[in-house]
Design a protein around this motif. Structure first.
Motif, PDB file in Angstrom:
ATOM      1  N   LEU A 155      32.586 -20.306 -12.657  1.00  0.00           N
ATOM      2  CA  LEU A 155      33.735 -21.143 -12.320  1.00  0.00           C
ATOM      3  C   LEU A 155      33.727 -21.518 -10.833  1.00  0.00           C
ATOM      4  O   LEU A 155      34.156 -22.618 -10.461  1.00  0.00           O
ATOM      5  N   GLY A 156      33.244 -20.609 -10.004  1.00  0.00           N
ATOM      6  CA  GLY A 156      33.081 -20.949  -8.596  1.00  0.00           C
ATOM      7  C   GLY A 156      32.084 -22.076  -8.402  1.00  0.00           C
ATOM      8  O   GLY A 156      32.283 -22.972  -7.565  1.00  0.00           O
ATOM      9  N   GLU A 157      31.015 -22.054  -9.198  1.00  0.00           N
ATOM     10  CA  GLU A 157      30.028 -23.125  -9.122  1.00  0.00           C
ATOM     11  C   GLU A 157      30.627 -24.456  -9.588  1.00  0.00           C
ATOM     12  O   GLU A 157      30.322 -25.510  -9.033  1.00  0.00           O
ATOM     13  N   VAL A 158      31.496 -24.410 -10.593  1.00  0.00           N
ATOM     14  CA  VAL A 158      32.185 -25.628 -11.033  1.00  0.00           C
ATOM     15  C   VAL A 158      33.020 -26.193  -9.885  1.00  0.00           C
ATOM     16  O   VAL A 158      33.004 -27.404  -9.615  1.00  0.00           O
ATOM     17  N   ALA A 159      33.751 -25.314  -9.193  1.00  0.00           N
ATOM     18  CA  ALA A 159      34.559 -25.767  -8.056  1.00  0.00           C
ATOM     19  C   ALA A 159      33.675 -26.385  -6.973  1.00  0.00           C
ATOM     20  O   ALA A 159      34.012 -27.422  -6.390  1.00  0.00           O
ATOM     21  N   CYS A 160      32.527 -25.755  -6.708  1.00  0.00           N
ATOM     22  CA  CYS A 160      31.595 -26.283  -5.706  1.00  0.00           C
ATOM     23  C   CYS A 160      31.107 -27.672  -6.102  1.00  0.00           C
ATOM     24  O   CYS A 160      31.071 -28.587  -5.272  1.00  0.00           O
ATOM     25  N   ARG A 161      30.705 -27.813  -7.338  1.00  0.00           N
ATOM     26  CA  ARG A 161      30.198 -29.106  -7.800  1.00  0.00           C
ATOM     27  C   ARG A 161      31.252 -30.197  -7.642  1.00  0.00           C
ATOM     28  O   ARG A 161      30.947 -31.332  -7.240  1.00  0.00           O
ATOM     29  N   CYS A 162      32.475 -29.865  -7.972  1.00  0.00           N
ATOM     30  CA  CYS A 162      33.546 -30.862  -7.858  1.00  0.00           C
ATOM     31  C   CYS A 162      33.784 -31.247  -6.400  1.00  0.00           C
ATOM     32  O   CYS A 162      34.010 -32.422  -6.091  1.00  0.00           O
ATOM     33  N   MET A 163      33.724 -30.274  -5.500  1.00  0.00           N
ATOM     34  CA  MET A 163      33.959 -30.572  -4.092  1.00  0.00           C
ATOM     35  C   MET A 163      32.796 -31.343  -3.464  1.00  0.00           C
ATOM     36  O   MET A 163      32.939 -31.922  -2.386  1.00  0.00           O
ATOM     37  N   GLU A 164      31.666 -31.363  -4.133  1.00  0.00           N
ATOM     38  CA  GLU A 164      30.519 -32.125  -3.640  1.00  0.00           C
ATOM     39  C   GLU A 164      30.536 -33.574  -4.105  1.00  0.00           C
ATOM     40  O   GLU A 164      29.752 -34.390  -3.629  1.00  0.00           O
TER      41      GLU A 164
END
Length: 1122
Positions: free
Chosen positions: A686-695
């Motif tokens: 889920l942290g990776e999902v947040a990272c992808r969205c912020m990119e």
């Protein structure tokens, strides 16, 4: 255009042609010219729009009022041109044309009046503020419009034209003056009279519908103008009665009689119905040849029922019309058996089973299937269309009415518009759900659902009384059970409508209405099962072909996981297998549900089974909702369910439409917030999902990615609190949290904080950075710790108040980290940064705060967060800091800033935080509290606030701060100690004095806090303090004693401010005060005390005043020596 059209047109519009003398014109040739001009104008745009007004003025100048045939023609021209080209008439030409029409109404024969009034309606449309000087002629005593709209007017078409003109006059124009109260009242009463009237046999249905529609638009214009607030009960009741009557106007199979006025009532009000008309209203020869009803053509703006124009839109021919064999949607449940023949079966109202999705082909009949003859069918269809327009107009007017009535007043009429379960042997009352289930027009059904949504919005407090968890055994039905029954019936009817609906637009409204209901219903007080039915029936619509239905379905799921979380029923639903309920719609299961690991393979942290980690405690596959949301966010779009996505371009159509991804992100954040134990198994993913969205490039996706990150961090913080119910072995390990934040700080988070042009995104990123676990922060690499601190200190200098507030709050959190408390430079930098926030030197920020209310609110947030953070800084200052000359000036300035804020006229939120901050300051033993000059000022400011502040929550915090010092010497001299005591006594006596009734609910919490502070002072009092305290008790003891006794007898409860008070703690406080005072009284005979007191009767008097023996009797140890 043809030559004839041009020949008739040029002489009128050419600027060099001067008007000829009227007497030189022959009526017949000029009539032909006007007709030709009208035809040319309606067929083509052969002249500039700015010429229209000049043409119309010239035409009126050429037509004398005694030539009535020409007057009629020129008025028709005004009407058609202004409606066709939507021309805004300038004030000079408007004055001339209005004067002409008013004079024509006075002088011409009655047969011309309809055309003249139509021209007048077109002229005054959106020009009401420019018509002020004509209002006495039109709406004054004996005004023309009042005459023609009189109920006694025999010509209904003339009456309709007058009402339409009046309705157009009532339209408001932003920034322009509105109608005076007297004119508004006259118009309102006229409209009500029209809506209360009944159709006479000599009036055709279509004309009567147009009359009602004009009156409804007039009422809506009055309400939308924002100038008319419905306050009087009789006025509200009459309006709601006529609206309810018109809401069902012409509804097939239903005829009701509504009383003249509705009244607030807890039970359904009586609606008289015509018997069996529903069964026999039309020939039963309809056939069903299609599986879907005809959709309403034409688009409308989101959130509106349609555009208003100068003229009634009588064409609703695209609305579906049902024959006698329409699916009679009784308010019963759906039978689950398949449909063996083309004809839909009638649903059994007494089946008691849950509604199931309809099989293919079992939907209501399309309008095109009715077997009318051409003439009969055409007329019937047209009548039904106009009747549907009336129903839609009534619902639109009802929506405006809801916005004009206080909710507490509106909910008195709940039973008149919201369904309730029918009693034994009694019919179901008609309600908004009757329209949503039975109306043949999808647009009307959508309107009814939109009104119901507005009715439900903000109903949480009203619905909170509902309760049916326990079967009541009483002779009467409590109101709480009645409301609970209504909530259950709403669920049942909306789910019934869901499976019966084929229009995507109406489906969207049903799901939105369900989401509003779920957000406001008190499920913890209701029998479980309601949310399960909603959950199971909404799942198939996630794969609906219409993107709006999919988005609203996600919104509904978000409402379920956020309402009163965590609910046991929802926890069970989240543990269901991914495939549960997905095949109940009759459609194929989308590919995204077939492989629960596909989305994980797209993420780099999926190498190991989550169950292998110490934090893994979830099922073998992720919870269905989590899997769905992540799939929508990170996986490519699926063409099979995206045929309506063209209106939402996103990333070259690689991913799902942006609205759908945004909704999935919000649902995912709500899921993490309410049910973190279910999400923690996939913490890193889920942290990776947040990272992808912020990119990503889309700021809205970035923003919600940051919000997801904040919820993940907050979930870990809650788990690791000392009082957390989660067992240590079930918590996310600190090592995994360190890995998580390392990924964030090496990812897009720092760039978002430094470079984002979007203040809201920076604010959310700041909030996310403040949610880091302190234990994890201390284990981060040194450069990453420095990066966090540097980013926040830099953002504290932002010119955007929103960002500055978030940075100040985050710094206030970081100062609590044990590893940073010892960092002298960080403490100094943080103190200076927060002081700068309190005394903003930026004239730009100050100017914007003055001129922009939203920015002013942001500055308020900055100050609130800054004073709170300042208290945290001063709380944890070490002796080495206090003794350091570099810190001394900053400390003094900080304390003076807090004291000034407490005593200022700042907003209550800022003062509340300042009192809280001073309480934190008093906790620091390193500060010279008993002898410093600033301490006297602080105690004086708090003593003043606790007595006189209008806001009780500020008083509570000031009393709490006054009770924090743990030693008598911290309170300073005897005089200062007794001043604090006296201030608390006065505050206790004034604890019920308030001009604002809303503050009264905090009075109990205030008395509790003051009693706690008084007992705390008694435990610390010295013998030198007793004479003054004794005098105060002798004077006010009778007022103090009942409050202290009540304080002791109350069970432990959580106060309005969130402070938990324990009964045992209260008893220990009272016993400590008793023991302390008893010890002093036993020593009272010593010469030292006698010399100081000068009056040996003081202590015994004090004991009697306070009622120590009674207090002792209330304590668990009644044998205590008093």
């Amino acid at each position: 255009g043809g030559g004839g059209g041009g020949a008739g047109f040029v002489p009128l519009c050419h600027p060099r042609v001067s008007p000829r003398e009227p007497q030189r014109f022959h009526p017949r040739p000029f009539s032909v010219s006007l007709v030709t001009l009208g035809s040319a104008a309606l067929c083509q745009s052969c002249f500039l729009l700015q010429d229209v007004c000049a043409v119309l003025v010239q035409g009126c100048q050429l037509v004398p009022l005694d030539q009535e045939h020409l007057v009629s023609k020129v008025c028709q021209l005004i009407h058609h041109l202004l409606n066709r080209y939507q021309v805004m008439v300038d004030e000079q030409n408007l004055n001339f044309l209005l004067s002409y029409c008013i004079s024509a109404l006075r002088q011409c024969s009655s047969w011309t009046h309809v055309e003249i009034l139509q021209a007048l309606a077109a002229l005054v449309y959106n020009n009401g503020p420019k018509c002020q000087k004509y209002l006495p002629d039109l709406l004054g005593k004996g005004g023309l419009l009042l005459q023609f709209s009189d109920p006694g007017q025999p010509d209904v078409e003339l009456r309709r034209a007058a009402v339409r003109s009046m309705a157009n006059l009532c339209l408001s124009v932003p920034g322009q003056p509105y109608l005076d109260e007297s004119y508004r009242s006259v118009c309102f009463q006229t409209f009500l009279g029209v809506l209360q009237s009944s159709k006479t046999p000599d009036v055709d249905d279509i004309t009567f519908c147009m009359l009602l529609q004009s009156a409804l638009k007039g009422v809506q214009s009055l309400l939308n103008g924002g100038k008319m607030k419905l306050m009087q009960t009789d006025q509200i009741g009459v309006l709601l009665a006529v609206l309810k009557k018109c809401m069902f106007h012409g509804l097939p199979g239903l005829s009701i009689e509504v009383p003249t006025a509705l009244y607030p009532a807890p039970l359904p009000q009586y609606d008289k119905r015509s018997p069996v008309k529903q069964e026999q209203s039309e020939p039963a020869t309809s056939k069903q040849t299609g599986s879907r009803r005809k959709k309403c053509k034409g688009k409308q703006k989101k959130g509106e029922f349609g555009e208003e124009g100068r003229e009634d839109s009588g064409d609703a021919g695209n609305e579906s019309v049902l024959g006698a064999d329409m699916l009679k949607l009784h308010l019963g449940d759906v039978q689950g058996s398949p449909c063996p023949d083309p004809r839909p079966r009638v649903w059994d109202a007494g089946a008691g089973k849950e509604p199931l999705p309809l099989p293919t082909g079992c939907t209501r009949i399309s309008s095109s299937e009715s077997e009318y003859s051409d003439t009969e069918g055409g007329i019937q269809s047209k009548v039904r269309s106009y009747q549907a327009n009336v129903r839609q107009g009534a619902l639109a007017c009802f929506l405006s009415t809801i916005k004009s009535i206080e909710k507490r007043v509106l909910y008195g009429y709940w039973s008149a518009f919201v369904p309730d379960a029918p009693g034994i042997g009694s019919p179901q009352s008609v309600s908004l759900m009757t329209i949503a289930l039975k109306d043949p027009s999808p647009k009307t059904r959508a309107c009814a659902l939109q009104v119901l949504s507005a009715f439900l919005e903000g109903s949480k407090q009203f619905l909170s009384v509902a309760e049916d968890a326990n079967d009541h055994k009483r002779a009467f039905t409590p109101f709480s059970v009645t409301i609970a029954s209504s909530i259950r019936e709403l669920h049942r009817c909306l789910l019934l409508a869901l499976v019966a609906e084929s229009s995507s637009q109406t489906l969207t409204q049903i799901v939105k209405c369900l989401a509003n209901l779920v957000s406001n219903a008190p499920y913890s007080r209701l029998k479980p099962g309601l949310l399960t039915r909603v959950w199971n029936q909404i799942k198939p619509y996630i794969s609906h072909k219409d993107v709006n239905v999919r988005v609203s379905s996600l919104t509904l799921l978000g409402a379920i996981v956020s309402v009163q979380a965590p609910l046991p029923e929802v926890q069970l639903l989240l543990q269901q297998p991914s495939s549960s309920g997905l095949n109940s719609s009759g459609s194929t299961t989308p590919r995204r549900f077939s492989s629960c690991e596909q989305w994980r393979k797209a993420l780099p942290w999926a190498g190991a089974n989550p169950l292998d980690s110490p934090a893994g405690c979830g099922p073998a596959e992720p919870c269905w909702l989590l899997h769905l949301c992540v799939s929508i966010i990170v996986l490519p779009r699926e063409d099979s369910c995206s045929d309506s996505d063209a209106a939402f371009p996103s990333l070259g159509s690689v991913y799902e439409p942006c609205p759908l991804r945004l909704e999935a992100l919000q649902v995912l954040a709500l899921l993490v917030k309410g049910y973190f134990p279910m999400a923690q198994s996939y913490f890193l993913e889920l942290g990776e999902v947040a990272c992808r969205c912020m990119e990503e490039m889309d700021p809205s996706i970035q923003l919600h990615g940051a919000k997801l990150l904040e919820e993940l961090g907050t979930g870990v913080l809650q788990q690791h609190k000392p009082d957390s119910p989660t067992a240590p072995e079930q918590r996310v390990p600190v090592s995994m949290v360190v890995t998580f934040w390392t990924m964030m700080l090496n990812g897009p988070l720092p760039g978002t904080l430094q470079n984002s042009p979007h203040a809201t995104l920076q604010t959310s990123a700041c909030d996310a950075l403040s949610s880091i676990l302190p234990e994890a922060f201390s284990l981060l690499q040194g450069d990453q710790q420095i990066l966090c601190v540097t980013l926040l200190l830099g953002l504290n200098h932002s010119e955007n108040p929103l960002v500055k507030a978030a940075a100040a709050r985050a710094l206030g959190v970081y100062i609590l980290f044990p590893c940073l408390r010892q960092d002298v430079m960080f403490v100094a930098d943080t103190a200076n940064a927060i002081l700068n926030s309190l005394h903003d030197k930026s004239p730009n920020v100050r100017a914007k705060a003055v001129t922009h209310p939203a920015l002013g609110f942001c500055v308020l947030q900055v100050k609130s967060n800054a004073v709170r953070a300042l208290g945290n800084v001063l709380h944890f200052l070490q002796p080495c800091h206090v003794g350091n000359p570099r810190f001394r000036e900053a400390i003094e300035e900080s304390l003076q800033a807090l004291i000034a804020t407490v005593a200022s006229e700042a907003t209550m939120k800022v003062r509340w935080n300042a009192c809280y901050a001073l309480g934190n300051v008093f906790k620091n033993p390193a500060l010279p509290l008993g002898e410093a000059p600033w301490a006297r000022q602080a105690f004086s400011a708090l003593s003043s606030v606790v007595k006189s502040c209008k806001n009780f929550k500020v008083r509570i915090k000031s009393a709490m701060a006054l009770s924090i010092p743990s030693k008598r010497e911290c309170y300073g001299s005897t005089e200062q100690f007794c001043q604090i005591w006296s201030a608390l006594v006065v505050a206790l006596q004034r604890s019920e004095d308030t001009e604002d009734f809303l503050e009264f609910k905090y009075s109990s919490s205030l008395r509790t806090q003051i009693c706690q502070a008084l007992l705390h002072l008694l435990q610390l009092a010295r013998s030198t303090d007793l004479p003054l305290i004794g005098g105060s008790l002798r004077e006010h003891g009778e007022h103090i004693k009942p409050h202290v006794l009540q304080y002791l007898r109350c069970s432990g409860e959580e106060s309005e401010t969130g402070a938990h008070t324990d009964l045992g703690e209260r008893e220990r406080g009272v016993q400590g005060a008793i023991e302390h005072l008893s010890g002093i009284e036993r020593d009272w005979g010593s010469p030292e005390l006698s010399d100081v007191a000068g009056d040996k009767s003081a202590p015994p008097g004090m004991s009697r005043a306070l009622g120590l023996s009674e207090l002792s009797a209330c304590c668990p140890n009644p044998g205590l020596d008093v």
